[in-house]
Every structure is written in structure tokens, then in C-alpha cells.
Design an enzyme around this catalytic site. Structure first.
Site, PDB file in Angstrom:
ATOM      1  N   CYS A  47       0.830  -1.060   0.148  1.00  0.00           N
ATOM      2  CA  CYS A  47       0.025  -0.086  -0.117  1.00  0.00           C
ATOM      3  C   CYS A  47       0.954   1.167  -0.165  1.00  0.00           C
ATOM      4  O   CYS A  47       0.555   2.193  -0.557  1.00  0.00           O
ATOM      5  CB  CYS A  47      -1.042  -0.024   1.029  1.00  0.00           C
ATOM      6  SG  CYS A  47      -1.970   1.510   1.290  1.00  0.00           S
ATOM      7  N   CYS A  52      -1.646   1.629  -3.023  1.00  0.00           N
ATOM      8  CA  CYS A  52      -2.885   2.625  -3.021  1.00  0.00           C
ATOM      9  C   CYS A  52      -2.203   4.098  -2.636  1.00  0.00           C
ATOM     10  O   CYS A  52      -2.876   5.054  -3.151  1.00  0.00           O
ATOM     11  CB  CYS A  52      -3.771   2.000  -1.706  1.00  0.00           C
ATOM     12  SG  CYS A  52      -3.091   1.373  -0.399  1.00  0.00           S
ATOM     13  N   LYS A  55      -0.201   5.423  -6.097  1.00  0.00           N
ATOM     14  CA  LYS A  55      -1.402   5.371  -7.002  1.00  0.00           C
ATOM     15  C   LYS A  55      -2.598   6.645  -6.811  1.00  0.00           C
ATOM     16  O   LYS A  55      -2.735   7.566  -7.722  1.00  0.00           O
ATOM     17  CB  LYS A  55      -2.251   4.189  -6.896  1.00  0.00           C
ATOM     18  CG  LYS A  55      -3.374   3.982  -8.000  1.00  0.00           C
ATOM     19  CD  LYS A  55      -3.926   2.541  -7.780  1.00  0.00           C
ATOM     20  CE  LYS A  55      -4.635   2.478  -6.405  1.00  0.00           C
ATOM     21  NZ  LYS A  55      -5.120   1.286  -6.331  1.00  0.00           N
ATOM     22  N   TYR A 183     -10.356  -3.116 -10.115  1.00  0.00           N
ATOM     23  CA  TYR A 183     -10.412  -1.988  -9.773  1.00  0.00           C
ATOM     24  C   TYR A 183      -8.954  -1.173 -10.061  1.00  0.00           C
ATOM     25  O   TYR A 183      -9.098   0.063 -10.578  1.00  0.00           O
ATOM     26  CB  TYR A 183     -10.454  -1.787  -8.100  1.00  0.00           C
ATOM     27  CG  TYR A 183      -9.394  -2.306  -7.332  1.00  0.00           C
ATOM     28  CD1 TYR A 183      -8.459  -1.378  -6.691  1.00  0.00           C
ATOM     29  CD2 TYR A 183      -9.424  -3.671  -7.254  1.00  0.00           C
ATOM     30  CE1 TYR A 183      -7.462  -1.956  -6.009  1.00  0.00           C
ATOM     31  CE2 TYR A 183      -8.564  -4.123  -6.227  1.00  0.00           C
ATOM     32  CZ  TYR A 183      -7.495  -3.478  -5.649  1.00  0.00           C
ATOM     33  OH  TYR A 183      -6.521  -3.928  -4.837  1.00  0.00           O
ATOM     34  N   GLU A 187      -8.505   2.146 -12.310  1.00  0.00           N
ATOM     35  CA  GLU A 187      -7.766   3.353 -11.773  1.00  0.00           C
ATOM     36  C   GLU A 187      -6.547   3.506 -12.611  1.00  0.00           C
ATOM     37  O   GLU A 187      -6.422   5.050 -12.821  1.00  0.00           O
ATOM     38  CB  GLU A 187      -7.419   2.654 -10.383  1.00  0.00           C
ATOM     39  CG  GLU A 187      -8.443   2.878  -9.284  1.00  0.00           C
ATOM     40  CD  GLU A 187      -8.016   2.371  -8.177  1.00  0.00           C
ATOM     41  OE1 GLU A 187      -8.663   2.665  -7.097  1.00  0.00           O
ATOM     42  OE2 GLU A 187      -6.801   1.617  -7.973  1.00  0.00           O
ATOM     43  N   HIS A 443     -26.876  21.802   2.080  1.00  0.00           N
ATOM     44  CA  HIS A 443     -27.080  22.218   0.855  1.00  0.00           C
ATOM     45  C   HIS A 443     -26.060  23.558   0.568  1.00  0.00           C
ATOM     46  O   HIS A 443     -25.853  24.273   1.424  1.00  0.00           O
ATOM     47  CB  HIS A 443     -28.428  22.748   0.575  1.00  0.00           C
ATOM     48  CG  HIS A 443     -28.806  23.335  -0.757  1.00  0.00           C
ATOM     49  ND1 HIS A 443     -29.061  22.533  -1.913  1.00  0.00           N
ATOM     50  CD2 HIS A 443     -29.091  24.580  -1.257  1.00  0.00           C
ATOM     51  CE1 HIS A 443     -29.306  23.236  -2.921  1.00  0.00           C
ATOM     52  NE2 HIS A 443     -29.034  24.483  -2.556  1.00  0.00           N
ATOM     53  N   GLU A 448     -25.954  15.665  -0.225  1.00  0.00           N
ATOM     54  CA  GLU A 448     -27.293  15.885   0.478  1.00  0.00           C
ATOM     55  C   GLU A 448     -28.214  15.085  -0.157  1.00  0.00           C
ATOM     56  O   GLU A 448     -29.272  14.593   0.376  1.00  0.00           O
ATOM     57  CB  GLU A 448     -27.812  17.242   0.427  1.00  0.00           C
ATOM     58  CG  GLU A 448     -27.917  17.744  -1.178  1.00  0.00           C
ATOM     59  CD  GLU A 448     -28.245  19.171  -1.175  1.00  0.00           C
ATOM     60  OE1 GLU A 448     -29.315  19.444  -0.788  1.00  0.00           O
ATOM     61  OE2 GLU A 448     -27.719  20.005  -1.977  1.00  0.00           O
TER      62      GLU A 448
END
Length: 454
Positions: A47, A52, A55, A183, A187, A443, A448
Site C-alpha cells: 500500500c 494505494c 497510486k 479496480y 484506476e 445544501h 445531500e
């Protein structure tokens, strides 16, 4: 508390200094155990070193291309903008160096010995360091060697790279072929596409991101095609041929034309990193894919050997490995019976746009529950208002109709992973659709939409 006997060199010997191994080492040492770690590459693991973290830095860099393209719509004039791949590559490498040093300091500050060489198991309580030949004994051995990219066998495979090597490319390629549609493949395809490369994804099936809700993967497919990524589905690699000019020609088994490329990235999966570890010397039989079978406490078939993280037959995610390592150390050396829960684990794909999910997909929910209600929001994110590309966000709530409990949340759109992390708490806590409905919207935000679905 189960502490080892003094006749051993260490109470705990950890093989692999990735996220799970470092966490287990630190916690065990904090409980008073004498701990050592062996790591054959760099402290930090996949990682931190080649996964990760670097990346995600590439993802951030590639997103600037989109932001710069729309800057004029927001009143900005940016002249002379250009991209420098070596500058990015080297900046990412420096951060990896920083993290490697930080993880090393963590071991040092917790008085954990570390050996920068490969370790192999020679019995229930012993390992051998490969370079020095030294044999070390330990009351408990923890295997945390992670996983390794799979490189299928086909002619010319030696001309291809995996996610391990992609961070070290000398130049930015003009044409990239990516094998796989999981994935990692999606990516890196998004990164290279955003940086201006011609990208072709080759996949054995006609589906991307297996395991994610179909509504999300279908939308990502449509958006990435509109962004210029080409797909060759139901196609297998017949071979990769190196041309006289150094470029590559990818031959596929779908009957179509070969695909020219400068880089071929194979991202067809990862396999537990167990080859040559000597597990058989302790009576441990690996699973069909090289994984180490473990019980709920991480114990293998040998009572003194445990395993955590991607090397096991459980979930291959960094945060899971960290939790498993922590739970193991608490239980084995801290007298704390700790278990890891594997339900409602959030996950994300840092594609462009990103998607994120937690809990059951709609299909999974309908298989398990008689009455499933689905709520969706299909909207144009405010961030995209000025964009010529009509890319819409999509959120889905999967709800148990009998109890109103939210079974799953699935999202695609800008910042989806950042929003999903907080929303995952609601799924883990067993909150209901009524709880979401009773929450006032923030908002204007994309988040939301989660409390406005009716």
C-alpha cells in the site's frame, strides 16, 4: 495473556513489514513482547511503497488535467500549462521514501528489531534469513507477506509490466493497453487517459468491476468510453510482439486487429505471496490460489503460526489487514479477546469519476431478503455544470423493506469515496431509511442527495 517462553530468540517473529505486519509488531511490542520483523523489499508494504498511496497521488495529478480544462469557465486564464511525467514520478518516489522512513522509525521507536532480508519458515517455531543464513526461533510466527500481481503466461509477457513497475516509467507512454477490468486496471486506465494517453482496456469478459453494483459499473463504462477509453471485451491475450522501433503489438484472441502500444500493463489480479515461504515445514497446506487458510483468530493449521492480510483467505484491503494485525497482537500478547468484523466494509475505486460502496449490492440483497426497496438519485453534480461533458452522478440506497434498515449504499461521482466513508457508519450502525429522511440536507452539496431520496 499468551507470552512465549524465554528459550526462544523472540516472542513474535513477523514475516512482512506491510500495513498488517507493522501494526501487529507495534502492538505486540507495546504489550511487552520481544518482536522482530523480516522484510525482503522495503518497510511499508504494498500500500505504501507500490500500491494505494502512490497510486492515489497519480490520481490527484491526473485530475488536474480536467480541472485545468475547465478553469476558464470559472474565470481563470492559465497559459503555458504543460505536464512533466518525470517531475510527478520523482515527487511520488520521494513521498514513498518519506513513508518508508516513517514506518521504519515506527518499528525503531517501539523497539522492534528488523531484518531487511527474506525469511523462510523452517518449522513451527523457527525461520531462516535467506541472505545471512541465520536461523531465528520465536514462540509465535506471523505471516504478513501480502499479495503479488499475477502475470499470466503468454508469448511476450516479458515485455509487459504490472502495477509494481508502473510507478517507475521513464517517459509517459502515448499508447497504453491495460489487461483486466478490476479496480487496479480501471484506476490506472483513468490516470493515463486523463494525462492524454490513448488507452485500451482488454478484458476476458464483457463486465468491468465484478463485485460492484451493476448500475455503478455500467455508468462508469459509459463515462470512460465517452472520455476516450477503448474497450476490447471477451478478448484474451494471444501474445505481445516487440517491434523494431521498441513499441509493442498486442495480439488478441477475439479475431480483431492487433493493438499497438508503448506500454502494456497487466492488472488481472493479485495472488497471495506465499511461494517459497516454507509453510509446508509446519504442516500448513495452502488453498487453491496460494492463500493461507486461517480461523477467526488468524491461526493457521499450525497453532504457533498465524497470518493476516492479503496472504490469507479473507478480504484483501489494507484497512482490514491493519485491523487483523491489531486484533492478533491484542489477543496473543495483550490478553484482549478481539475479533474483526467483516460486514459493512467500505471500498472505493479511484477511477475517474470515482465510485464507492458499502454493504450489499441490489442483486445480493434480493438474493437474501424477500422485500427489498431501492432508492436512487441521478443528478448532475454542480462541479460539472460548466463542463461540456454531461457526466451525471448516481447514488443508490438498498433497503430491507421489512425493517427499513439500510443494507447498502452505492455511489459514483466526484468525491464519492470521501462521502461514502461517513455514510458507511450508518450502514454499520444499522440505521434506517427513516433516519436518513429525518436528517436535514447540507445544501448545496452532492452528499445531500443521500437524505433526499424518496
Amino acid at each position: 495473556m499468551t507470552m512465549a517462553h524465554s528459550e526462544y530468540d523472540y516472542d513474535l517473529f513477523v514475516i512482512g513489514a506491510g500495513s498488517g505486519g507493522v501494526r501487529a509488531s507495534r502492538i505486540a511490542a507495546g504489550h511487552g513482547a520481544r518482536v522482530a520483523v523480516a522484510e525482503e523489499f522495503r518497510i511499508g508494504g504494498t500500500c505504501v511503497i507500490r500500491g494505494c498511496v502512490p497510486k492515489k497521488l497519480l490520481v490527484y495529478a491526473s485530475q488536474f488535467a480536467d480541472d485545468l480544462a475547465h478553469a476558464s469557465d470559472y474565470g481563470w486564464t492559465i497559459e503555458g500549462a504543460r505536464f512533466d511525467w518525470p517531475a510527478l514520478r520523482d515527487a511520488v518516489a520521494r513521498d514513498v521514501d518519506r513513508l518508508n522512513a516513517a514506518y521504519t522509525r515506527t518499528l525503531d521507536s517501539n523497539k522492534v528489531d528488523h531484518f531487511l532480508e527474506r525469511a523462510e519458515i523452517t518449522g513451527p517455531n523457527s525461520v531462516r534469513l535467506k541472505q545471512s543464513g541465520r536461523t531465528i526461533t520465536a514462540g509465535t510466527i506471523l505471516v504478513a507477506t501480502g499479495a503479488w500481481p499475477v502475470m499470466p503466461e503468454f508469448p511476450g509477457a516479458e515485455h509487459c509490466i504490472t502495477s509494481n513497475e508502473v510507478f517507475h516509467l521513464e517517459t509517459l507512454p502515448s499508447r497504453v493497453v491495460v489487461a483486466g477490468a478490476g479496480y487496479i486496471a480501471m484506476e490506472f486506465a483513468g490516470i493515463f487517459n486523463a494525462l492524454g494517453c490513448d488507452v485500451t482496456i482488454v478484458n476476458r469478459s464483457a463486465k468491468i468491476l465484478r463485485g460492484y453494483d451493476t448500475d455503478l459499473s455500467d455508468r462508469l463504462l459509459a463515462i470512460t468510453r465517452a472520455r476516450g477509453i477503448a474497450y476490447r471485451f471477451d478478448a484474451s491475450f494471444e501474445g505481445v510482439e516487440k517491434q523494431e522501433d521498441g513499441s509493442l503489438l498486442v495480439h488478441l484472441g477475439d479475431g480483431g486487429e492487433p493493438v499497438p502500444a508503448d506500454v502494456v500493463l497487466v492488472a488481472t489480479g493479485r495472488r497471495p505471496n506465499t511461494a517459497g515461504l516454507g509453510l509446508e515445514t509446519a504442516g500448513i497446506t495452502l488453498g487453491a490460489h496460494g492463500e493461507i487458510p486461517v480461523d477467526s483468530d488468524g491461526r493457521t493449521a499450525c497453532p504457533t503460526i498465524f497470518a493476516v492480510g492479503d496472504v490469507t483467505d479473507r478480504v484483501q484491503l489494507t484497512p482490514v489487514a491493519i485491523r487483523e494485525g491489531h486484533a492478533f497482537a491484542d489477543a496473543r500478547f495483550g490478553g484482549k479477546a478481539t475479533s474483526v468484523s467483516y460486514d459493512a466494509i467500505p471500498s472505493a475505486v479511484f477511477s475517474q469519476p470515482p465510485l464507492a460502496a458499502v454493504g450489499l449490492t441490489e442483486a445480493e440483497a434480493r438474493d437474501r431478503y424477500e422485500n427489498v426497496r431501492v432508492f436512487t438519485s441521478d443528478f448532475r453534480p454542480m462541479k460539472n455544470v460548466f463542463s461540456e461533458r454531461i457526466e451525471r452522478g448516481y447514488y443508490k440506497l438498498v433497503v430491507d423493506g421489512a425493517t427499513d434498515r439500510i443494507l447498502g449504499i452505492h455511489m459514483i461521482g466526484p468525491d464519492a469515496p470521501e462521502i461514502l466513508q461517513a455514510a458507511a457508519i450508518a450502514v454499520k450502525a444499522g440505521l434506517t431509511k427513516a433516519d436518513f429522511d429525518a436528517t436535514v440536507a447540507l445544501h448545496p452539496s452532492m452528499a445531500e442527495e443521500l437524505v433526499l431520496m424518496r
